[in-house]
Scaffold this motif. Structure first.
Motif, short mmCIF file in Angstrom:
data_model
loop_
_atom_site.label_atom_id
_atom_site.label_comp_id
_atom_site.label_asym_id
_atom_site.label_seq_id
_atom_site.Cartn_x
_atom_site.Cartn_y
_atom_site.Cartn_z
N ARG A 14 -8.35 0.16 -1.04
CA ARG A 14 -6.90 0.22 -1.18
C ARG A 14 -6.23 -0.90 -0.36
N GLU A 15 -6.78 -1.16 0.82
CA GLU A 15 -6.22 -2.24 1.65
C GLU A 15 -6.49 -3.59 1.01
N LYS A 17 -6.64 -4.15 -2.11
CA LYS A 17 -5.71 -4.26 -3.25
C LYS A 17 -4.26 -4.40 -2.79
N ASN A 18 -4.10 -4.48 -1.49
CA ASN A 18 -2.79 -4.76 -0.89
C ASN A 18 -1.75 -3.68 -1.20
N LEU A 19 -2.19 -2.42 -1.17
CA LEU A 19 -1.23 -1.33 -1.31
C LEU A 19 -0.37 -1.27 -0.06
N SER A 20 0.78 -0.65 -0.16
CA SER A 20 1.69 -0.60 0.98
C SER A 20 1.10 0.25 2.10
N THR A 23 1.60 3.96 1.56
CA THR A 23 0.70 4.56 0.57
C THR A 23 -0.68 4.79 1.16
N ILE A 24 -1.18 3.80 1.88
CA ILE A 24 -2.51 3.92 2.50
C ILE A 24 -2.53 5.03 3.53
N TYR A 27 -2.89 8.31 1.81
CA TYR A 27 -4.28 8.57 1.42
C TYR A 27 -5.10 9.04 2.62
N ASN A 78 -3.77 12.29 -5.14
CA ASN A 78 -4.54 11.45 -4.21
C ASN A 78 -6.04 11.71 -4.33
N LYS A 179 6.66 0.26 -4.78
CA LYS A 179 5.69 -0.68 -5.34
C LYS A 179 5.92 -2.11 -4.85
#
Length: 306
Positions: A14-15, A17-20, A23-24, A27, A78, A179
């Motif tokens: 997830r990191e 993929k550069n999620l915020s 959001t991380i 999770y 999630n 997003k």
């Protein structure tokens, strides 16, 4: 694979993929709670997790931790993302995905909005406070309320709003929030006037123009938690019954007023920056009876002799 190692791989992905960060963190927190439940069940391997285990976890959240349907669905969403990742990486087989056949909980759809009287009470309270105390915080909080009512912006968008994103000439605001996407929304002359006056006042307070529109006491970005605390204090002062004082309630109120005034659902979708029209149509379904008056007034059959 041990569950805790699978979680680490998933978070790393997830990191990557550069999620915020928000959001991380969601999770991490959700999977940590699920891991605690698995430990109590004496389960340590991802392949030992079955649909029955997932359902027992959700029931535990519902019965022992008072999670409402919305919270349960968020946690299930999630978990589905996590186990879908494990299938994608061939850590487990498709048929071994324990969340595949676990359905989302049915939610009771209730969207709260402020009444005209409640809106007037809040505006009047801040105006009186500004006049009496003449503090920066009173003016700032008033400006936040007015901006929320005039744009339907999200909490994160309000906190991220910078003066360079406010175009007074073309009457637009560029939002940055969900997003991590930029979107442009129109503003009215009335909101333009309010924001210009606030900017002048704010600049005088700090002796310079700040980067962010809504700031803390040092002129830095106002955090989401700080805005939520503003609403908590306002809730106590107003003592409204049956409605939550939050940025989302202001957003719902904006949507409600737009539909009541006759705005079409596609325009509202763009105004609210919904990626899909489903949520916008939910508003329409809820307030369809209120739209009956608009339909009676503008329906094309009215002028036909049939």
């Amino acid at each position: 694979m041990l569950f805790k190692f699978a979680v680490k791989d998933f978070i790393d992905d997830r990191e990557f993929k550069n999620l915020s960060p928000k959001t991380i963190e969601g999770y991490k927190l959700g999977l940590r709670k699920f891991q605690d439940f698995l430990t109590d069940e004496e389960i340590v391997d991802v392949e030992e997790v079955t649909a029955g285990v997932v359902k027992r976890y959700l029931l535990d959240l519902k019965n022992n931790r008072s999670n409402n349907p919305t919270s349960l669905n968020t946690k299930l969403k999630n978990l589905k993302a996590f186990f879908n990742y494990l299938v994608q990486e061939e850590i487990i087989e498709e048929k071994g995905n324990p969340t595949k056949k676990v359905e989302y909980v049915k939610e009771d759809i209730k969207i709260e909005v402020f009444t005209d009287s409640q809106i007037k009470q809040m505006i009047t309270y801040f105006q009186r406070t500004m006049s009496r105390d003449k503090t920066f915080f009173a003016y700032r909080d008033y400006a936040i309320i007015v901006t929320l009512l005039g744009t339907g912006m999200r909490l994160g968008e309000i906190c991220n709003l910078q003066w360079r994103h406010v175009d007074f000439e073309n009457l637009t605001i560029t939002t940055y929030g969900k997003k991590r996407e930029y979107s442009s929304v129109p503003i009215t002359d009335k909101l333009k006037k309010e924001l210009r006056e606030f900017k002048i006042y704010q600049t005088k307070c700090f002796g310079k123009e700040t980067e962010y529109v809504f700031t803390n006491q040092t002129g830095g970005r106002l955090s989401e938690n700080a805005v939520q605390n503003v609403f908590k204090r306002l809730k106590t002062i107003m003592n409204f019954k049956g409605v939550r004082v939050s940025a989302h309630t202001f957003r719902h109120t904006f949507a409600h007023r737009c539909l009541m005034a006759g705005m079409d659902v596609f325009t509202l979708q763009r105004m609210l920056r919904h990626s899909k029209i489903d949520m916008t149509q939910r508003y329409l379904a809820l307030w369809g009876t209120a739209l009956k008056e608009q339909n009676d007034k503008f329906n094309p059959l009215n002028n036909l002799n049939i």
